[in-house]
Design an enzyme around this catalytic site. Structure first.
Site, PDB file in Angstrom:
ATOM      1  CB  CYS A 103      13.765   4.780  18.603  1.00 17.60           C
ATOM      2  SG  CYS A 103      12.153   5.464  18.674  1.00 17.60           S
ATOM      3  N   GLY A 117      -0.084   3.875  18.009  1.00 18.34           N
ATOM      4  CA  GLY A 117       0.867   5.046  17.664  1.00 18.34           C
ATOM      5  C   GLY A 117       0.753   5.600  16.030  1.00 18.34           C
ATOM      6  CB  VAL A 125       0.189   4.727   4.547  1.00 20.13           C
ATOM      7  CG1 VAL A 125      -1.044   4.889   3.503  1.00 20.13           C
ATOM      8  CG2 VAL A 125       1.591   5.341   4.013  1.00 20.13           C
ATOM      9  CG  ASP A 126       3.219   1.744   6.434  1.00 20.30           C
ATOM     10  OD1 ASP A 126       2.520   1.428   5.290  1.00 20.30           O
ATOM     11  OD2 ASP A 126       4.448   1.924   6.545  1.00 20.30           O
ATOM     12  CB  CYS A 130      12.299   6.697  14.049  1.00 21.68           C
ATOM     13  SG  CYS A 130      10.637   6.283  14.049  1.00 21.68           S
TER      14      CYS A 130
END
Length: 366
Positions: free
Chosen positions: A107, A7, A12-13, A199
């Site tokens: 989520c 995903g 950045v992560d 999110c």
RNA sequence: UGGGGUAUAGCCAAGCGGUAAGGCACUAGACUUUGACUCUAGCAUUCCACUGGUUCGAAUCCAGUUACCCCAG
């Protein structure tokens, strides 16, 4: 070669996560998710429409660029209906009951690790992966190496099947290292600010945001110490326990100085109870009932057992003991009283070695 | 309409002749993939109820005006 779909959020992560998986030899495919449509979802109040391009499209562009640099394909998929149905409607219902839900935990349970997981399976993926800071050892989840960024809390409702299907490449490195890797790769998002807010929805003026879905019903603000009415509010459901900001209570005659904090709410009477000073005894509790418990250990204990618990994201661990009072409900006793434990939020329990043992919804506090 | 008291930023509140403390609220930023908490900064550039006066100089002294409060009517 195992195929994994990552995903890619446009941050950045997840970008570095994708890179690490590729380096480890997986066949990596990126997928950008969009789960919220401000216009379709009537997200007007509290929204900032000043930006020329909506933030989600900017994120998509970032993700697209990341995929180009990493040389991986990028899929795009919407779960707007699913998000509304499985996450947001619950979120609103909880608020209407005067509770304070955590939408991101749901989520993960229903969207990222369910709807999205199923989609990926259909695409022929063996695994899915995300940029969460959490460690997976064997088939268990542990707190991340980066204790400052640890996001295991948000994954507390994943079942074993969901965990088994997932990879978390950032479990053993810290955020500064992630940014360093991103720089070395010349990733466009190397210095992009961490995203915050719900999110897929993002930063909002929260009270206004809620007003899109929950009508204002004003009422009195009452000093729980003296039962004296000291102010008015526009709706008890817009406030959460332990909250200080937004009460609008200034200096009062014949009162000590100090801020006021929400300590209780009465939905029926529309009363917001407050106490002065955050050391107020009304803010601290030591007994908690947690329901809908997701137990990830091997065997449920039959007696009181000690673990470490967080009652909110990024809270220090609290030493507690718990016992099951039915199949999915536990009673928790805190060794030391904890400030502002809030119904609707999650309690997550960890073993001493950092393994996430259980998670559930805080239902009642005493 | 006899006596007494108080009038300082949105609120509480220091200040008692020398050029407006502090707290709360509020706003902004930091922190943060929930909501909160927390931290940092800003917040009366001198109409300190109003009008005069004394003084080198007053929010601080004096006089009057106005408003509110208290005790007696």
């Amino acid at each position: 070669m195992s195929k994994v779909i990552v995903g890619l959020s446009g941050g950045v992560d997840s970008a570095v996560a994708a890179y690490l998986l590729k380096k480890q030899g997986y066949e990596v495919v990126g997928a950008f998710m969009r789960n919220w449509d401000s216009f379709a979802n009537n997200d007007i109040l509290g929204n900032n429409f000043d930006t020329p391009i909506c933030p989600q499209e900017m994120d998509y562009n970032d993700a697209k660029r990341v995929a180009e640099i990493l040389n991986i394909p990028l899929l795009r998929i919407d779960f707007i209906e699913e998000y509304w149905r499985d996450v947001f409607s619950y979120f609103i219902e909880e608020y209407k009951k005067g509770r304070t839900p955590n939408p991101d935990v749901l989520c993960n349970k229903y969207i990222k690790f369910d709807a999205f997981l199923n989609f990926c399976k259909e695409q022929g993926a063996d695994y899915i992966a995300t940029g969460h800071y959490v460690k997976k050892i064997g088939n268990k989840l542990y707190k991340a190496f980066d204790k400052n960024k640890d996001q295991s809390y948000f994954l507390c409702l994943l079942n074993q099947k969901q965990i088994d299907a997932s990879l978390f490449p950032l479990g053993d490195i810290d955020k500064p290292t992630v940014r360093k890797i991103a720089h070395e790769l010349n990733l466009n998002v190397a210095d992009k600010k961490d995203s915050t807010g719900i999110c897929f929805i993002g930063e909002r003026d929260f009270r206004k945001f809620l007003q899109n879905y929950i009508p204002a019903k004003e009422g009195d603000i009452v000093d729980i110490e003296t039962n004296e009415v000291i102010g008015r509010h526009i709706g008890v459901m817009y406030y959460t326990l332990g909250q200080r900001k937004g009460l609008g209570i200034g200096g009062l005659k014949n009162h000590k100085t100090g801020s006021w904090f929400v300590v209780d709410k009465d939905i029926e009477k529309r009363i917001l109870y407050v106490a002065q000073g955050d050391e107020a005894k009304y803010l601290y509790h030591d007994t908690v009932i947690v329901k809908e418990v997701n137990f990830l250990g091997e065997e449920k204990p039959t007696t009181w057992t000690e673990i470490n618990a967080k009652f909110r994201y990024r809270q220090q661990d609290n030493r507690v003991k718990y016992r099951f009072i039915d199949d999915t409900t536990i009673e928790v006793k805190c060794i030391d009283k904890v400030k502002a434990i809030t119904p609707g939020q999650m309690m997550v329990g960890y073993l001493d070695d950092g393994m996430m043992l259980l998670g559930g919804v805080i239902d009642k506090i005493y």
